[in-house]
Design a protein around this motif. Structure first.
Motif, short mmCIF file in Angstrom:
data_model
loop_
_atom_site.label_atom_id
_atom_site.label_comp_id
_atom_site.label_asym_id
_atom_site.label_seq_id
_atom_site.Cartn_x
_atom_site.Cartn_y
_atom_site.Cartn_z
N CYS A 223 35.93 37.34 40.40
CA CYS A 223 35.05 38.51 40.36
C CYS A 223 33.87 38.33 41.31
CB CYS A 223 34.55 38.77 38.95
SG CYS A 223 35.78 39.50 37.84
N ALA A 224 33.29 37.13 41.32
CA ALA A 224 32.16 36.86 42.21
C ALA A 224 32.59 36.98 43.67
CB ALA A 224 31.59 35.48 41.92
N GLU A 225 33.80 36.52 43.98
CA GLU A 225 34.30 36.63 45.35
C GLU A 225 34.44 38.08 45.76
OE1 GLU A 225 37.77 34.46 46.37
OE2 GLU A 225 37.03 32.55 45.60
N ARG A 226 34.69 38.96 44.81
CA ARG A 226 34.83 40.38 45.11
C ARG A 226 33.49 41.11 45.09
NH1 ARG A 226 40.64 42.71 43.18
NH2 ARG A 226 41.83 40.78 43.33
N ARG A 384 45.91 31.60 39.04
CA ARG A 384 45.01 32.24 40.00
C ARG A 384 45.55 33.59 40.43
NH1 ARG A 384 44.47 26.83 40.94
NH2 ARG A 384 42.34 26.04 41.22
N GLN A 385 46.87 33.68 40.63
CA GLN A 385 47.46 34.95 41.02
C GLN A 385 47.45 35.94 39.87
OE1 GLN A 385 48.41 35.98 44.18
NE2 GLN A 385 48.33 37.89 43.03
N VAL A 386 47.63 35.44 38.65
CA VAL A 386 47.53 36.32 37.48
C VAL A 386 46.15 36.95 37.42
CG1 VAL A 386 47.56 36.42 34.95
CG2 VAL A 386 49.27 35.06 36.17
N VAL A 387 45.13 36.15 37.68
CA VAL A 387 43.76 36.65 37.69
C VAL A 387 43.59 37.74 38.74
CG1 VAL A 387 41.41 36.00 38.38
CG2 VAL A 387 42.63 34.65 36.68
N GLU A 388 44.14 37.53 39.93
CA GLU A 388 44.03 38.54 40.99
C GLU A 388 44.75 39.82 40.57
OE1 GLU A 388 42.10 38.26 43.48
OE2 GLU A 388 41.63 36.13 43.25
N ASP A 389 45.88 39.71 39.89
CA ASP A 389 46.59 40.89 39.40
C ASP A 389 45.74 41.67 38.40
OD1 ASP A 389 48.83 40.32 40.94
OD2 ASP A 389 49.87 39.26 39.32
N ILE A 390 45.05 40.94 37.52
CA ILE A 390 44.18 41.59 36.53
C ILE A 390 43.07 42.36 37.24
CG2 ILE A 390 42.50 41.17 34.69
CD1 ILE A 390 44.24 38.73 33.88
#
Length: 399
Positions: A223-226, A384-390
């Protein structure tokens, strides 16, 4: 962060070559992988050993890389990179980029590169303003090469004017922004809960679970990266966030987590409640360590507050709430009931039946439950990819 990004840095013969050391350090700090190609002229300005040490990779200079006659594969370097940047880029190298005069390893790699190519020119004022330099820069821009304009200031000749290579920190920021997609979460406040809760039995014992807290930390960093403003309320965990901008509230019990959530949920745009909160706690924790006096010990447990339900009941129209469910039977039916009861916008469901999913794994296999009975099923993925999908799913709400 630039984790996983591969960057080839070309260094040419310029007094600004010393800045390449600072650029490498800035990129490594952002977790990029950097490989350096130097022209022979650049070695007069900065030692290859310096750049090899900072980049943690051997520096490539010649087509033949050792006494055994082993070939330095410029084609592989060009294909390896996600971005190639030449900083500093001298007038000589600039001319070769436009003509294709391939007399060194750097130009050969440039001709083999299939990634975006950037240059950061550095030269004296008269050289920079010469018509041949202007023509070369315009031609490269037309062909898709990004030119990082030099700044004005005192030059090596003693003249004042345009020609100084842009500062390394600014270049690193440009690279970071290039690889960071424009996000609908930018400047949004995201409240995340993560980790387990520990409910005390006595001063040394507790009721807890096997949650590592990894998902909560990954969510916070992503989230911080975004560009979001992140508040992470986390139970005991060994996981460490990478982004210094994240506000961390450490708690131990469910009641402490509820207090933190109640304080921050009203001012949040997004809630992602990934914590594994203990459902029950001892009604009367002992003040002193319980001695082993009998063969049996009975504990009277009472229900913990339902933090997700509280947030769902308090949710405003412009807030987005995400919950998690871990089921062992009737997964979809039970998860759908939780989705409705707790007034969620997204529920992330995973099952202990799936191999490689659940506590203690670096992977997870989830399904998303959404409004209108919509379900999205995913294959087993790295967490990590699951997090990006969320986060991709949450961003759909804010488009």
């Amino acid at each position: 962060m630039l984790s996983g990004k591969k960057i080839v840095l070309g260094v040419t013969g310029s007094i600004a070559a010393y800045k390449s050391a600072y650029l490498i350090r800035a990129l490594i700090k952002l977790e990029a992988e950097v490989k350096v190609i130097m022209t022979s002229a650049s070695c007069d300005f900065i030692a290859p050993l310096t750049l090899a040490t900072l980049s943690k990779n051997p520096v490539a200079i010649d087509f033949i890389k050792n006494d055994e006659g082993e070939w330095e594969n410029h084609v592989e370097l060009g294909l390896w990179a996600d971005l190639m940047i030449i900083a500093p880029c001298s007038a000589n190298t600039l001319s070769k980029l436009t003509s294709g005069n391939c007399d060194n390893l750097l130009i050969a790699t440039y001709l083999s590169a299939r990634c975006p190519v950037w240059i950061a020119p550095a030269m004296d004022l008269d050289m920079f303003t010469h018509f041949s330099t202007t023509s070369n820069l315009n031609l490269l821009k037309q062909k898709g090469v990004r030119v990082i304009e030099p700044t004005s200031g005192e030059l090596a000749s003693g003249l004042e004017g345009k020609g100084r290579m842009e500062e390394p920190e600014e270049i690193a920021t440009l690279i970071h922004d290039f690889f960071t997609p424009k996000s609908n979460l930018r400047n949004k406040t995201v409240l995340i809960t993560g980790g387990p809760t520990y409910e005390p039995i006595d001063p040394v014992r507790f009721i807890g679970n096997n949650s590592s807290g990894k998902t909560g930390v990954l969510l916070a960093d992503a989230c911080a990266e975004r560009g979001a403003n992140v508040i992470l309320v986390t139970g005991p965990t060994k996981q460490v966030v990478k982004n210094d901008s994240i506000s961390i509230i450490s708690i131990r019990t469910a009641e402490e987590m509820l207090t933190a959530v109640q304080k921050h949920w009203g001012n949040s745009d997004v809630g992602i409640f990934s914590a594994a909160v203990s459902d029950y706690r001892p009604e009367h924790p002992a003040d002193q360590k319980i001695k082993k006096k009998t063969d049996h010990l009975s504990l009277n447990l009472i229900k913990n507050p339902d933090i997700l339900s509280w947030a769902g009941n308090q949710k405003k129209e412009n807030q987005f709430l995400t919950g998690f469910a871990l089921e062992t039977n009737n997964e979809i039916e039970n998860a759908r009931g939780k989705f409705i009861r707790k007034n969620l916008d997204l529920l992330v469901l995973n099952s202990l039946r799936d191999e490689g999913a659940g506590f203690g794994y670096d992977t997870n296999k989830v399904s998303f439950l959404l409004h209108d009975n919509k379900i999205i099923n995913f294959e087993l993925k790295d967490k990590r990819q699951v997090v990006e999908d969320i986060l991709d799913q949450i961003e759909e709400y804010f488009k």
